[in-house]
Design a protein around this motif. Structure first.
Motif, PDB file in Angstrom:
ATOM      1  N   VAL A  18      91.845  -3.198 -84.787  1.00 10.28           N
ATOM      2  CA  VAL A  18      90.441  -3.215 -84.371  1.00 10.28           C
ATOM      3  C   VAL A  18      89.635  -3.910 -85.459  1.00 10.28           C
ATOM      4  O   VAL A  18      89.758  -3.565 -86.638  1.00 10.28           O
ATOM      5  CB  VAL A  18      89.917  -1.783 -84.148  1.00 10.28           C
ATOM      6  CG1 VAL A  18      88.441  -1.799 -83.786  1.00 10.28           C
ATOM      7  CG2 VAL A  18      90.726  -1.100 -83.045  1.00 10.28           C
ATOM      8  N   PRO A  19      88.807  -4.919 -85.124  1.00  9.00           N
ATOM      9  CA  PRO A  19      88.119  -5.727 -86.144  1.00  9.00           C
ATOM     10  C   PRO A  19      87.310  -4.928 -87.157  1.00  9.00           C
ATOM     11  O   PRO A  19      87.354  -5.205 -88.329  1.00  9.00           O
ATOM     12  CB  PRO A  19      87.232  -6.649 -85.317  1.00  9.00           C
ATOM     13  CG  PRO A  19      87.969  -6.778 -84.030  1.00  9.00           C
ATOM     14  CD  PRO A  19      88.595  -5.440 -83.787  1.00  9.00           C
ATOM     15  N   HIS A  74      87.213 -16.715 -84.727  1.00 10.25           N
ATOM     16  CA  HIS A  74      87.109 -15.897 -85.926  1.00 10.25           C
ATOM     17  C   HIS A  74      88.386 -15.085 -86.142  1.00 10.25           C
ATOM     18  O   HIS A  74      88.860 -14.399 -85.237  1.00 10.25           O
ATOM     19  CB  HIS A  74      85.912 -14.953 -85.799  1.00 10.25           C
ATOM     20  CG  HIS A  74      85.754 -14.028 -86.965  1.00 10.25           C
ATOM     21  ND1 HIS A  74      85.483 -14.482 -88.232  1.00 10.25           N
ATOM     22  CD2 HIS A  74      85.829 -12.678 -87.053  1.00 10.25           C
ATOM     23  CE1 HIS A  74      85.386 -13.446 -89.056  1.00 10.25           C
ATOM     24  NE2 HIS A  74      85.598 -12.347 -88.364  1.00 10.25           N
ATOM     25  N   LYS A  75      88.926 -15.187 -87.342  1.00  8.30           N
ATOM     26  CA  LYS A  75      90.092 -14.396 -87.704  1.00  8.30           C
ATOM     27  C   LYS A  75      89.841 -13.755 -89.057  1.00  8.30           C
ATOM     28  O   LYS A  75      89.583 -14.441 -90.041  1.00  8.30           O
ATOM     29  CB  LYS A  75      91.359 -15.254 -87.757  1.00  8.30           C
ATOM     30  CG  LYS A  75      91.833 -15.749 -86.401  1.00  8.30           C
ATOM     31  CD  LYS A  75      93.219 -16.372 -86.476  1.00  8.30           C
ATOM     32  CE  LYS A  75      94.289 -15.313 -86.699  1.00  8.30           C
ATOM     33  NZ  LYS A  75      95.667 -15.881 -86.626  1.00  8.30           N
ATOM     34  N   THR A  81      95.158 -12.348 -83.574  1.00 12.64           N
ATOM     35  CA  THR A  81      94.655 -13.420 -82.716  1.00 12.64           C
ATOM     36  C   THR A  81      93.162 -13.585 -82.951  1.00 12.64           C
ATOM     37  O   THR A  81      92.484 -12.646 -83.367  1.00 12.64           O
ATOM     38  CB  THR A  81      94.906 -13.107 -81.226  1.00 12.64           C
ATOM     39  OG1 THR A  81      94.322 -11.835 -80.907  1.00 12.64           O
ATOM     40  CG2 THR A  81      96.391 -13.065 -80.920  1.00 12.64           C
ATOM     41  N   PRO A  82      92.628 -14.772 -82.687  1.00  7.62           N
ATOM     42  CA  PRO A  82      91.197 -15.003 -82.959  1.00  7.62           C
ATOM     43  C   PRO A  82      90.277 -14.329 -81.947  1.00  7.62           C
ATOM     44  O   PRO A  82      90.617 -14.175 -80.771  1.00  7.62           O
ATOM     45  CB  PRO A  82      91.073 -16.524 -82.889  1.00  7.62           C
ATOM     46  CG  PRO A  82      92.202 -16.973 -82.032  1.00  7.62           C
ATOM     47  CD  PRO A  82      93.319 -16.014 -82.276  1.00  7.62           C
ATOM     48  N   LEU A 138      83.221  -9.907 -80.506  1.00  5.44           N
ATOM     49  CA  LEU A 138      82.855  -9.473 -79.167  1.00  5.44           C
ATOM     50  C   LEU A 138      84.061  -9.415 -78.231  1.00  5.44           C
ATOM     51  O   LEU A 138      84.226  -8.470 -77.477  1.00  5.44           O
ATOM     52  CB  LEU A 138      81.787 -10.402 -78.565  1.00  5.44           C
ATOM     53  CG  LEU A 138      80.387 -10.343 -79.160  1.00  5.44           C
ATOM     54  CD1 LEU A 138      79.418 -11.095 -78.264  1.00  5.44           C
ATOM     55  CD2 LEU A 138      79.904  -8.907 -79.332  1.00  5.44           C
ATOM     56  N   ILE A 139      84.878 -10.457 -78.243  1.00  4.02           N
ATOM     57  CA  ILE A 139      85.944 -10.549 -77.256  1.00  4.02           C
ATOM     58  C   ILE A 139      87.058 -11.440 -77.812  1.00  4.02           C
ATOM     59  O   ILE A 139      86.794 -12.390 -78.546  1.00  4.02           O
ATOM     60  CB  ILE A 139      85.394 -11.126 -75.916  1.00  4.02           C
ATOM     61  CG1 ILE A 139      86.469 -11.160 -74.833  1.00  4.02           C
ATOM     62  CG2 ILE A 139      84.778 -12.493 -76.126  1.00  4.02           C
ATOM     63  CD1 ILE A 139      85.914 -11.584 -73.454  1.00  4.02           C
ATOM     64  N   LEU A 140      88.306 -11.093 -77.473  1.00  2.00           N
ATOM     65  CA  LEU A 140      89.420 -11.951 -77.842  1.00  2.00           C
ATOM     66  C   LEU A 140      89.232 -13.323 -77.206  1.00  2.00           C
ATOM     67  O   LEU A 140      88.906 -13.429 -76.025  1.00  2.00           O
ATOM     68  CB  LEU A 140      90.732 -11.344 -77.359  1.00  2.00           C
ATOM     69  CG  LEU A 140      91.309 -10.183 -78.167  1.00  2.00           C
ATOM     70  CD1 LEU A 140      92.340  -9.439 -77.340  1.00  2.00           C
ATOM     71  CD2 LEU A 140      91.915 -10.689 -79.456  1.00  2.00           C
TER      72      LEU A 140
END
Length: 332
Positions: A18-19, A74-75, A81-82, A138-140
């Motif tokens: 989780v980011p 963004h990674k 995965t970005p 926000l979203i993969l």
């Protein structure tokens, strides 16, 4: 995505991290009205440019200037995965040392299937030398590209809503967030036919330049606009022992009101001995009249002036600007 809060968690799967601990996607409801609605057309073209970020034109709220930035790939540490991430930016001109602005805001993406925005609530302390919030995922990216709810005809819509501003400054100024009609901006990206231009500026008296003054190159033209390179040889007020470099639109340039240019720039200080040039490349920016784009901390002054480096030879410093026009922007 269905219910954003639950399904976005499911999309991560067991293998994903989780980011950030407080990251949650939620529906904001049909009554949610953002301060900025930013429509990015030809989203796949944004990915093809390889740009790390795309930044909106300025919008205004409660006496401050703001911009929304989209980071399409963004990674972070631990990400497999970005993600598509957003962050809020403010102009630092009105801030002085000791001036801190605590802002509560919502970052979102429009769900066409539900007819509402979906996103996350965030907060950040903006201050004199930090005008960027952290990135909020926000979203993969892979899920966005497969989605018929968030990506329609290769276009998606992002939003930002500023909820609260608390200012800590010597004046203890209170800020009331005034709601007004949504600012709508459109970003159009070209697939080919980019307009490119290069300008080289020979600064022959670099070591003799005044330490406090802004120095500008002669004007040059790219994409029908007049530009110049701006330099603070010993750094501007936002830098720390670094040279500051900017690309600026000339004041005489007449921007068309119906369509502004979208560009990527690279600024370089050339190594005149070893060919190991100092180079920085921006993301996508929208031309705003009277604006400048660049880096207050482009490179440390001590290393810049080392004789072995070749960046200052005698008193000569060579600065190069590469500008590529890759699209246009207008108000919706």
């Amino acid at each position: 995505m269905g219910n954003c809060k639950s399904s976005s968690r499911a999309l991560l799967g067991k293998a994903h991290v989780v980011p950030d601990a407080e990251w949650r996607m939620q529906d904001f409801g049909k009554t949610h009205v953002p301060d900025l609605e930013w429509r990015i057309h030809d989203f796949s073209s944004l990915l093809e440019t390889g740009a790390k970020a795309a930044t909106s034109a300025t919008f205004h709220c409660s006496g401050y200037n703001w911009q929304l930035q989209v980071i399409p790939m963004h990674k972070g540490t631990g990400y497999e995965t970005p993600y598509v991430a957003l962050r809020l930016m403010t102009s630092p001109e009105r801030m002085v040392p000791g001036h801190t602005m605590h802002v509560v805001f919502e970052l979102s993406i429009y769900n066409h299937s539900k007819g509402m925005y979906c996103g996350c609530k965030a907060s950040y302390n903006f201050h004199f030398k930090n005008s960027y919030s952290k990135e909020h995922c926000l979203i993969l990216l892979q899920e966005l590209l497969k989605s018929s709810a968030f990506l329609v005809d290769d276009s998606c819509v992002f939003g930002v809503d500023i909820l609260k501003i608390d200012v800590s400054s010597p004046e203890k100024k209170a800020v009331v967030v005034q709601k007004k009609a949504t600012t709508v901006q459109n970003l159009f990206l070209q697939k080919k036919g980019f307009v490119k231009g290069t300008y080289t500026w020979n600064v022959n008296n670099f070591l003799e330049l005044d330490t406090d003054n802004f120095v500008r190159s002669p004007t040059f033209e790219v994409g029908g606009h007049k530009w110049y390179v701006g330099m603070y040889p010993h750094g501007d007020k936002y830098s720390t022992d670094c040279i500051s470099l900017y690309l600026c639109l000339d004041a005489s340039d007449e921007l068309r009101l119906d369509s502004e240019k979208v560009f990527i720039m690279t600024l370089s200080i050339l190594d005149q001995k070893n060919g190991k040039h100092l180079t920085a490349t921006s993301g996508l920016w929208v031309c705003n009249k009277g604006c400048g784009w660049g880096w207050p901390n482009f490179f440390g002054l001590k290393k810049l002036k080392e004789p072995s480096g070749g960046y200052v030879v005698g008193s000569s410093c060579v600065v190069k600007a590469d500008v590529t026009i890759i699209g246009s922007s207008n108000d919706g």
